[in-house]
Design a protein around this motif. Sequence first.
Motif, PDB file in Angstrom:
ATOM      1  N   ARG A 161       0.837  -1.186   0.000  1.00 24.76           N
ATOM      2  CA  ARG A 161       0.000   0.000   0.000  1.00 24.76           C
ATOM      3  C   ARG A 161       0.879   1.244   0.000  1.00 24.76           C
ATOM      4  O   ARG A 161       2.001   1.238   0.535  1.00 24.76           O
ATOM      5  N   LEU A 162       0.342   2.314  -0.585  1.00 28.74           N
ATOM      6  CA  LEU A 162       0.941   3.645  -0.483  1.00 28.74           C
ATOM      7  C   LEU A 162       0.119   4.433   0.513  1.00 28.74           C
ATOM      8  O   LEU A 162      -1.082   4.669   0.296  1.00 28.74           O
ATOM      9  N   VAL A 163       0.774   4.833   1.592  1.00 29.12           N
ATOM     10  CA  VAL A 163       0.077   5.497   2.692  1.00 29.12           C
ATOM     11  C   VAL A 163       0.666   6.893   2.879  1.00 29.12           C
ATOM     12  O   VAL A 163       1.858   7.033   3.179  1.00 29.12           O
ATOM     13  N   LEU A 164      -0.160   7.906   2.716  1.00 30.61           N
ATOM     14  CA  LEU A 164       0.257   9.296   2.903  1.00 30.61           C
ATOM     15  C   LEU A 164      -0.111   9.746   4.303  1.00 30.61           C
ATOM     16  O   LEU A 164      -1.262   9.562   4.737  1.00 30.61           O
ATOM     17  N   ILE A 165       0.855  10.309   5.007  1.00 28.83           N
ATOM     18  CA  ILE A 165       0.595  10.831   6.351  1.00 28.83           C
ATOM     19  C   ILE A 165       0.553  12.348   6.262  1.00 28.83           C
ATOM     20  O   ILE A 165       1.571  12.997   6.015  1.00 28.83           O
ATOM     21  N   ASP A 166      -0.652  12.888   6.421  1.00 31.01           N
ATOM     22  CA  ASP A 166      -0.996  14.301   6.245  1.00 31.01           C
ATOM     23  C   ASP A 166      -0.985  14.687   4.773  1.00 31.01           C
ATOM     24  O   ASP A 166      -0.344  14.030   3.941  1.00 31.01           O
ATOM     25  N   ALA A 167      -1.725  15.749   4.453  1.00 31.46           N
ATOM     26  CA  ALA A 167      -2.014  16.040   3.043  1.00 31.46           C
ATOM     27  C   ALA A 167      -1.695  17.465   2.633  1.00 31.46           C
ATOM     28  O   ALA A 167      -2.108  17.895   1.560  1.00 31.46           O
ATOM     29  N   GLY A 168      -0.950  18.222   3.467  1.00 28.57           N
ATOM     30  CA  GLY A 168      -0.557  19.564   3.066  1.00 28.57           C
ATOM     31  C   GLY A 168      -1.700  20.562   3.092  1.00 28.57           C
ATOM     32  O   GLY A 168      -2.804  20.284   3.570  1.00 28.57           O
ATOM     33  N   THR A 169      -1.426  21.738   2.538  1.00 23.23           N
ATOM     34  CA  THR A 169      -2.324  22.889   2.671  1.00 23.23           C
ATOM     35  C   THR A 169      -3.267  23.079   1.498  1.00 23.23           C
ATOM     36  O   THR A 169      -4.245  23.822   1.604  1.00 23.23           O
ATOM     37  N   GLY A 170      -2.962  22.466   0.353  1.00 15.89           N
ATOM     38  CA  GLY A 170      -3.751  22.744  -0.833  1.00 15.89           C
ATOM     39  C   GLY A 170      -3.635  24.197  -1.229  1.00 15.89           C
ATOM     40  O   GLY A 170      -2.548  24.766  -1.248  1.00 15.89           O
ATOM     41  N   ALA A 171      -4.772  24.829  -1.504  1.00 13.76           N
ATOM     42  CA  ALA A 171      -4.781  26.225  -1.951  1.00 13.76           C
ATOM     43  C   ALA A 171      -5.182  27.193  -0.843  1.00 13.76           C
ATOM     44  O   ALA A 171      -5.469  28.359  -1.111  1.00 13.76           O
ATOM     45  N   TYR A 172      -5.177  26.743   0.415  1.00 22.28           N
ATOM     46  CA  TYR A 172      -5.746  27.557   1.484  1.00 22.28           C
ATOM     47  C   TYR A 172      -4.828  28.651   2.016  1.00 22.28           C
ATOM     48  O   TYR A 172      -5.304  29.708   2.422  1.00 22.28           O
ATOM     49  N   LEU A 173      -3.517  28.422   2.073  1.00 27.36           N
ATOM     50  CA  LEU A 173      -2.642  29.335   2.793  1.00 27.36           C
ATOM     51  C   LEU A 173      -1.665  30.025   1.856  1.00 27.36           C
ATOM     52  O   LEU A 173      -1.325  29.513   0.785  1.00 27.36           O
ATOM     53  N   ASP A 174      -1.202  31.217   2.303  1.00 26.54           N
ATOM     54  CA  ASP A 174      -0.178  31.934   1.559  1.00 26.54           C
ATOM     55  C   ASP A 174       1.198  31.337   1.863  1.00 26.54           C
ATOM     56  O   ASP A 174       1.312  30.289   2.502  1.00 26.54           O
ATOM     57  N   GLY A 175       2.238  32.035   1.443  1.00 21.86           N
ATOM     58  CA  GLY A 175       3.578  31.495   1.589  1.00 21.86           C
ATOM     59  C   GLY A 175       3.883  30.588   0.405  1.00 21.86           C
ATOM     60  O   GLY A 175       3.071  30.407  -0.507  1.00 21.86           O
ATOM     61  N   ALA A 176       5.063  30.011   0.411  1.00 21.48           N
ATOM     62  CA  ALA A 176       5.470  29.113  -0.676  1.00 21.48           C
ATOM     63  C   ALA A 176       4.959  27.713  -0.372  1.00 21.48           C
ATOM     64  O   ALA A 176       5.717  26.771  -0.131  1.00 21.48           O
ATOM     65  N   LEU A 177       3.624  27.583  -0.367  1.00 21.32           N
ATOM     66  CA  LEU A 177       2.975  26.346   0.039  1.00 21.32           C
ATOM     67  C   LEU A 177       2.167  25.751  -1.113  1.00 21.32           C
ATOM     68  O   LEU A 177       2.115  26.285  -2.209  1.00 21.32           O
ATOM     69  N   GLY A 178       1.539  24.610  -0.838  1.00 28.81           N
ATOM     70  CA  GLY A 178       0.700  23.962  -1.827  1.00 28.81           C
ATOM     71  C   GLY A 178       1.460  23.129  -2.835  1.00 28.81           C
ATOM     72  O   GLY A 178       0.960  22.859  -3.925  1.00 28.81           O
TER      73      GLY A 178
END
Length: 321
Positions: free
Chosen positions: A102-119
């Motif tokens: 299985r491929l298991v992801l732990i947490d999924a990040g911010t998507g398009a919600y937050l500013d900064g160099a994120l997503g």
Amino acid sequence: MLTRRGLIKSAAALFAAGTVSGGFTPALAKAPFQPFQAPGFYRMKLGNFELTALSDGTIPLPLPELYTNTDAEDARRALAAAFMGTPTDTSVNAFLVNTGDRLVLIDAGTGAYLDGALGELVANLEAAGYKADQIDDIILTHIHTDHSGGLTIKGKPVFANATVHVNKREHDFWMETPGESRSANVPLSYFVEAHESLGPYAEAGRVRTFADNAGILPGIGSILRAGHTPGHSSIVVESAGAKIVFWGDITHGNVLQFDEPDVAIQFDTDQAEAIRAREAAFADATDGKYLVAGAHIAFPGIGHVRRDATNYEWVPVNYAS
């Protein structure tokens, strides 16, 4: 407010005009600056499993003003002693576990919600050799937006074939608490974003809850570390005698709270309980000598904890290519 999108647009306009402040003309430079990093992933083995740290990016946070139970100036000095300025570029990390089955992801990040160099989670997942639709399971340490916001975009699941797993008390707090019963110290937007992020998976019947300190999948369990949020849980992964604990938000940064575990942060739902959880997590990691991974420790966020003359110390994993 200056947003990432606004900054990019402003920079583009300046370059189109052929000048920037101070009369500097990029076209005259011997070689243009390259303002980007290498893809944000780091891979290592854990027993028979493969681990990949995935960067969702960084965000500059005014940590001295966000920390509590300390003086802002003292916090600023502690960061400066570690050669960190204020605001402090703070990592948002997620982690991929390939068990072979299985491929298991732990947490999924911010998507398009937050500013900064994120997503950047999906882009870095792809750079690491995987696709979003290959993910079988997503385990959330908790449902704050920087951990669950990347589940959806424009109301559509990003991980089309994944089942989302989350602690039951965490799920119920964010998804079931009536408006009149919600904690006064938790912004309403957090609840709205939780519903937007998990809602499409729930409608598809692809949300599963787990009990406190329960197993989740083969080789993967949990430790309730409540305080930051009511069901905040660290995720334990073990294979062939090797162990790593994905902390979630036991710390914000890798400097001040190791020396002063009783320093909390404004994002904690229950600061006193979060302090107790941090002290227990530090002591257990030190005694157990196992690897830990932090969501907001400088990328890749993987390392060990050891005791030192002042309290505890973060020791990053030794880089291996």
